[in-house]
Scaffold this motif. Structure first.
Motif, PDB file in Angstrom:
ATOM      1  N   LEU A 162       0.627  -1.219  -0.115  1.00 57.03           N
ATOM      2  CA  LEU A 162      -0.057   0.034  -0.303  1.00 57.03           C
ATOM      3  C   LEU A 162       1.146   1.318  -0.112  1.00 57.03           C
ATOM      4  CD1 LEU A 162      -3.183  -0.567   1.956  1.00 57.03           C
ATOM      5  CD2 LEU A 162      -2.523  -1.002  -0.196  1.00 57.03           C
ATOM      6  N   ALA A 163       2.211   1.501   0.432  1.00 60.99           N
ATOM      7  CA  ALA A 163       2.734   2.699  -0.007  1.00 60.99           C
ATOM      8  C   ALA A 163       3.069   2.572  -1.295  1.00 60.99           C
ATOM      9  CB  ALA A 163       4.232   2.133   1.197  1.00 60.99           C
ATOM     10  N   LYS A 164       3.173   1.684  -1.557  1.00 62.44           N
ATOM     11  CA  LYS A 164       3.678   2.130  -2.888  1.00 62.44           C
ATOM     12  C   LYS A 164       2.247   2.636  -4.300  1.00 62.44           C
ATOM     13  CE  LYS A 164       6.839  -1.916  -3.194  1.00 62.44           C
ATOM     14  NZ  LYS A 164       7.350  -2.915  -4.822  1.00 62.44           N
ATOM     15  N   VAL A 165       0.569   1.821  -3.872  1.00 62.23           N
ATOM     16  CA  VAL A 165      -0.536   2.336  -4.015  1.00 62.23           C
ATOM     17  C   VAL A 165      -1.534   3.465  -3.731  1.00 62.23           C
ATOM     18  CG1 VAL A 165      -0.248   0.038  -5.247  1.00 62.23           C
ATOM     19  CG2 VAL A 165      -1.782   0.820  -3.089  1.00 62.23           C
ATOM     20  N   LEU A 166      -1.378   3.503  -2.448  1.00 61.75           N
ATOM     21  CA  LEU A 166      -2.354   4.798  -1.791  1.00 61.75           C
ATOM     22  C   LEU A 166      -2.043   5.904  -1.556  1.00 61.75           C
ATOM     23  CD1 LEU A 166      -3.514   3.000   1.885  1.00 61.75           C
ATOM     24  CD2 LEU A 166      -5.128   3.554  -1.297  1.00 61.75           C
ATOM     25  N   PRO A 167      -0.940   6.586  -2.042  1.00 58.40           N
ATOM     26  CA  PRO A 167      -0.283   7.716  -2.624  1.00 58.40           C
ATOM     27  C   PRO A 167      -0.930   8.160  -3.686  1.00 58.40           C
ATOM     28  CG  PRO A 167       1.478   6.639  -1.216  1.00 58.40           C
ATOM     29  CD  PRO A 167       0.604   5.710  -1.454  1.00 58.40           C
ATOM     30  N   ARG A 168      -0.916   7.589  -4.623  1.00 57.15           N
ATOM     31  CA  ARG A 168      -0.913   7.704  -5.597  1.00 57.15           C
ATOM     32  C   ARG A 168      -2.872   7.874  -6.413  1.00 57.15           C
ATOM     33  NH1 ARG A 168      -0.525   3.959  -9.817  1.00 57.15           N
ATOM     34  NH2 ARG A 168       0.814   2.628  -7.913  1.00 57.15           N
ATOM     35  N   PHE A 169      -3.212   7.346  -5.126  1.00 53.57           N
ATOM     36  CA  PHE A 169      -5.284   6.616  -5.136  1.00 53.57           C
ATOM     37  C   PHE A 169      -5.409   8.048  -4.603  1.00 53.57           C
ATOM     38  CE2 PHE A 169      -8.942   6.441  -2.707  1.00 53.57           C
ATOM     39  CZ  PHE A 169      -9.949   5.750  -3.804  1.00 53.57           C
TER      40      PHE A 169
END
Length: 348
Positions: free
Chosen positions: A111-118
């Motif tokens: 999630l550190a890789k995807v949540l910021p983009r969301f």
């Protein structure tokens, strides 16, 4: 195709007459004349061949047939409004709070890789994230979205269960450990190694279930050096040269690629975890929840499904199903440990 023999607008007007207790009030509510509504009600009764209303100068009441028709009209109007709301919500900008629960390892690694983009893509959406391996009840705990291992009962018929991907697990160890203890070239050779397994501390682990490339299963007796329901602890112990760890390969992909961990017995899987996403029924789904579900269905499988390929010891890639498919009766593929009394919290 069978068409409806009566005008649906007449059914709407009929419901308005009942709800506003008369023709005049109904006409004022919908913006038409009392005479028009009276004429349409007469035509509706004529079309159906039955009296719907008892009318006097002072009172308006329903016949038995009218009462039955009114219940269907209410349902029709409610469904129409729900459909309109659903369409309008799809075009509305996602905003508000979304509560989501995920297994600890998925949260830590992915999630550190995807949540910021969301959150950059949807600046008006706020997230409340729970990292937990236990089974979460969406309805009772007021959670909007859950990611977890498949093989559980869907708590309510209003929930949708959609597969994300099948995650490859394997056995890994540091080169230093393998140099000290010798190559592990068969499942039976695990007997002389120090095995570290993902399991609850309440489970007595005496054997490890391994699945071969052709589906064969073997359960060699193992010396359990460490057992934990924390993936990070198992990985750190493997990196320190303590033993051979059973891990999801996405959780240690960079370590395998760099060579600080090596896959042991690459033709055998120590577990096969299938992940799914659970969310409430699509009807009336908030735009923010829909946006998060759609985002995770696209973003998680490539990250969770990457099998590292550093050398000839690398494992085969995992299989991810068609995105967007919905499966309501999945087959469980749990971790089975000989002598284990129960299962740890499910995770990928």
């Amino acid at each position: 195709m069978n068409s409806v023999s009566i005008d649906l607008n007449d059914l709407y007007l009929f419901a308005q007459v009942i709800e506003h207790h008369g023709f005049t009030a109904a006409g004022d509510a919908v913006g038409v004349s009392k005479s028009l509504i009276s004429r349409r009600m007469t035509e509706l009764e004529s079309s159906l061949g039955v009296r719907l209303l008892h009318r006097t100068s002072r009172r308006l009441s329903l016949t038995d047939a009218g009462q039955q028709l009114y219940e269907h009209c209410r349902a029709m109007i409610a469904e129409a409004r729900a459909g309109e709301d659903a369409v309008r919500q799809r075009t509305a900008e996602p905003s508000g709070l979304v509560r989501i629960s995920m297994p600890v390892v998925v949260t830590d690694v992915v999630l550190a890789k995807v949540l910021p983009r969301f959150m950059e893509q949807y600046p008006k959406v706020r997230l409340a994230l729970q990292a937990s391996n236990r089974q979460v009840d969406l309805v009772e705990e007021n959670v909007d979205v859950v990611v977890r291992g498949m093989g559980f009962d869907v708590e309510a018929s209003s929930l949708v269960q959609a597969p994300l991907c099948t995650v490859r697990w394997g056995l890994v160890a540091s080169p230093a450990y393998l140099a000290r203890h010798g190559a592990i070239d068969s499942p039976e050779a695990l007997r002389r190694g120090d095995v570290m397994v993902y399991a609850s501390i309440n489970e007595p682990v005496t054997a490890l279930r391994l699945i071969g490339a052709d589906g064969d299963v073997t359960t060699p007796i193992v010396q359990t050096r460490l057992q934990s329901d924390n993936i990070a602890a198992l990985k750190e112990a493997a990196l320190a040269g303590i033993g051979i760890a059973s891990l999801p390969l996405y959780a240690c992909a960079s370590e395998i690629a760099s060579g600080v961990l090596q896959i042991v017995l690459p033709e055998w899987r120590s577990r096969e975890g299938r992940l799914a996403i659970l969310f409430p029924t699509r009807r009336g789904m908030m735009p923010a929840v829909r946006a998060l579900v759609d985002f995770l269905k696209v973003e998680l499988p490539p990250l969770l499904g990457l099998a590292p390929k550093p050398n000839a010891m690398s494992a085969a890639p995992v299989v991810c199903p068609s995105r967007g498919a919905v499966e309501t009766t999945p087959q469980a593929i749990p971790l089975r440990l000989a002598g284990a009394a129960g299962g740890a919290g499910r995770t990928g």
